[in-house]
Design an enzyme around this catalytic site. Structure first.
Site, PDB file in Angstrom:
ATOM      1  N   GLY A 134      -0.586  -7.815 -12.784  1.00 62.93           N
ATOM      2  CA  GLY A 134      -0.205  -8.064 -11.405  1.00 62.93           C
ATOM      3  C   GLY A 134      -0.688  -6.927 -10.534  1.00 62.93           C
ATOM      4  N   SER A 135       0.218  -6.330  -9.756  1.00 57.88           N
ATOM      5  CA  SER A 135      -0.133  -5.206  -8.893  1.00 57.88           C
ATOM      6  C   SER A 135       0.331  -3.859  -9.459  1.00 57.88           C
ATOM      7  CB  SER A 135       0.473  -5.420  -7.493  1.00 57.88           C
ATOM      8  OG  SER A 135      -0.090  -6.557  -6.876  1.00 57.88           O
ATOM      9  N   GLN A 246      -0.082  -1.434   4.622  1.00 57.14           N
ATOM     10  CA  GLN A 246      -0.811  -1.980   5.778  1.00 57.14           C
ATOM     11  C   GLN A 246      -1.641  -3.189   5.375  1.00 57.14           C
ATOM     12  OE1 GLN A 246      -2.810   0.991   8.257  1.00 57.14           O
ATOM     13  NE2 GLN A 246      -1.760   2.597   7.119  1.00 57.14           N
ATOM     14  N   GLU A 247      -2.254  -3.146   4.194  1.00 53.92           N
ATOM     15  CA  GLU A 247      -3.090  -4.250   3.775  1.00 53.92           C
ATOM     16  C   GLU A 247      -2.281  -5.515   3.563  1.00 53.92           C
ATOM     17  OE1 GLU A 247      -5.246  -2.908   0.380  1.00 53.92           O
ATOM     18  OE2 GLU A 247      -6.397  -1.430   1.514  1.00 53.92           O
ATOM     19  N   ARG A 248      -1.018  -5.364   3.184  1.00 58.63           N
ATOM     20  CA  ARG A 248      -0.179  -6.544   2.993  1.00 58.63           C
ATOM     21  C   ARG A 248       0.030  -7.300   4.310  1.00 58.63           C
ATOM     22  NH1 ARG A 248      -1.275  -7.434  -2.038  1.00 58.63           N
ATOM     23  NH2 ARG A 248      -0.224  -6.086  -3.545  1.00 58.63           N
TER      24      ARG A 248
END
Length: 250
Positions: A134-135, A246-248
């Protein structure tokens, strides 16, 4: 004490501009593209023609010190349609990774390649998540090993749930350059998808957002020029920890 969610004049104008595009272009086309389950290149091109899809818009929005411009634009796009909105904003994942990790020279070289031009649309992807991890950065298995004889990084591994994965021209790969360091042995490497050893897997089925390309990627003894390492070796950990929030948004 100075924080406010009130929009200034420029932000209000951007909100109205993006809302108009979402209302006139995205909403009328949303059902068709969701049914087709295809990437809406025609609409992304329209967004590029008005300056909404492109590295300049993203960089200007992210440079806003209030932090409001990008969320406002994303909210209005996704009000039009989440799948098409993600198709327009997805390359920003790769661009944000480059901007966070790369040298100024690398930013100037690679970020525009995530977008191309209105006449020649390009897509960028940020490849982090893995099938068995996953992450969880510490559990990533994708490896990048430096090969002195060819002065290249040799990539091996698999990624999944990658936005723009099926169609990307440039992929920013999160790879372990020193597994002994755990998560802190992680680096970011720019990969051109025309290179030998790169393979695209299936386009993953989703309950919604079907106009958005989400795919599996594979790297098999893929040789990448040494200068494609973004910033410092093992610098990917800091980027992921500081930028993923921020990317989320994207």
């Amino acid at each position: 004490a100075d924080f406010s969610l009130s929009l200034n004049e420029d932000q209000t104008q951007i909100q109205k501009w993006v809302h108009g595009f979402a209302e006139d272009v995205l909403r009328p086309a949303a059902h068709e593209w969701d049914e087709r389950e295809e990437f809406p290149f025609e609409i992304v091109q329209q967004a590029a023609e008005i300056g909404l899809y492109g590295w300049e818009f993203l960089m200007n929005a992210m440079a806003d010190t209030t932090g409001l411009t990008l969320p406002v634009a994303i909210e209005e796009l996704f009000w039009g349609d989440a799948g098409i909105g993600m198709a327009i904003m997805g390359s920003g994942l790769a661009a944000a990774g480059i901007a966070a990790a790369g040298t100024p020279e690398q930013v100037l070289e690679w970020v525009p390649q995530c977008y191309g031009t209105a006449d020649d649309i390009k897509l960028g992807a940020f490849a982090a998540s893995e099938p068995d991890a996953g992450s969880d950065v510490a559990a990533y298995r994708t490896r990048a090993v430096y090969e002195e004889a060819t002065d290249t990084w040799v990539l091996n591994g698999a990624k999944t749930f990658i936005t723009n994965g099926q169609l990307a021209d440039l992929v920013i790969v999160v790879a372990k350059t020193d597994p002994k360091l755990g998560a802190k042995g992680t680096s970011l490497i720019a990969v051109e998808t025309t290179s030998e050893g790169f393979k695209r897997g299936r386009n993953l089925e989703k309950i919604g957002n079907k106009a958005q390309d989400t795919a599996e990627l594979f790297f098999d003894e893929m040789k990448v020029p040494v200068e494609n390492l973004l910033g410092e070796e093992h610098g990917g950990w800091k980027v992921l920890m500081s930028e993923l929030v921020q990317e989320r948004l994207i």
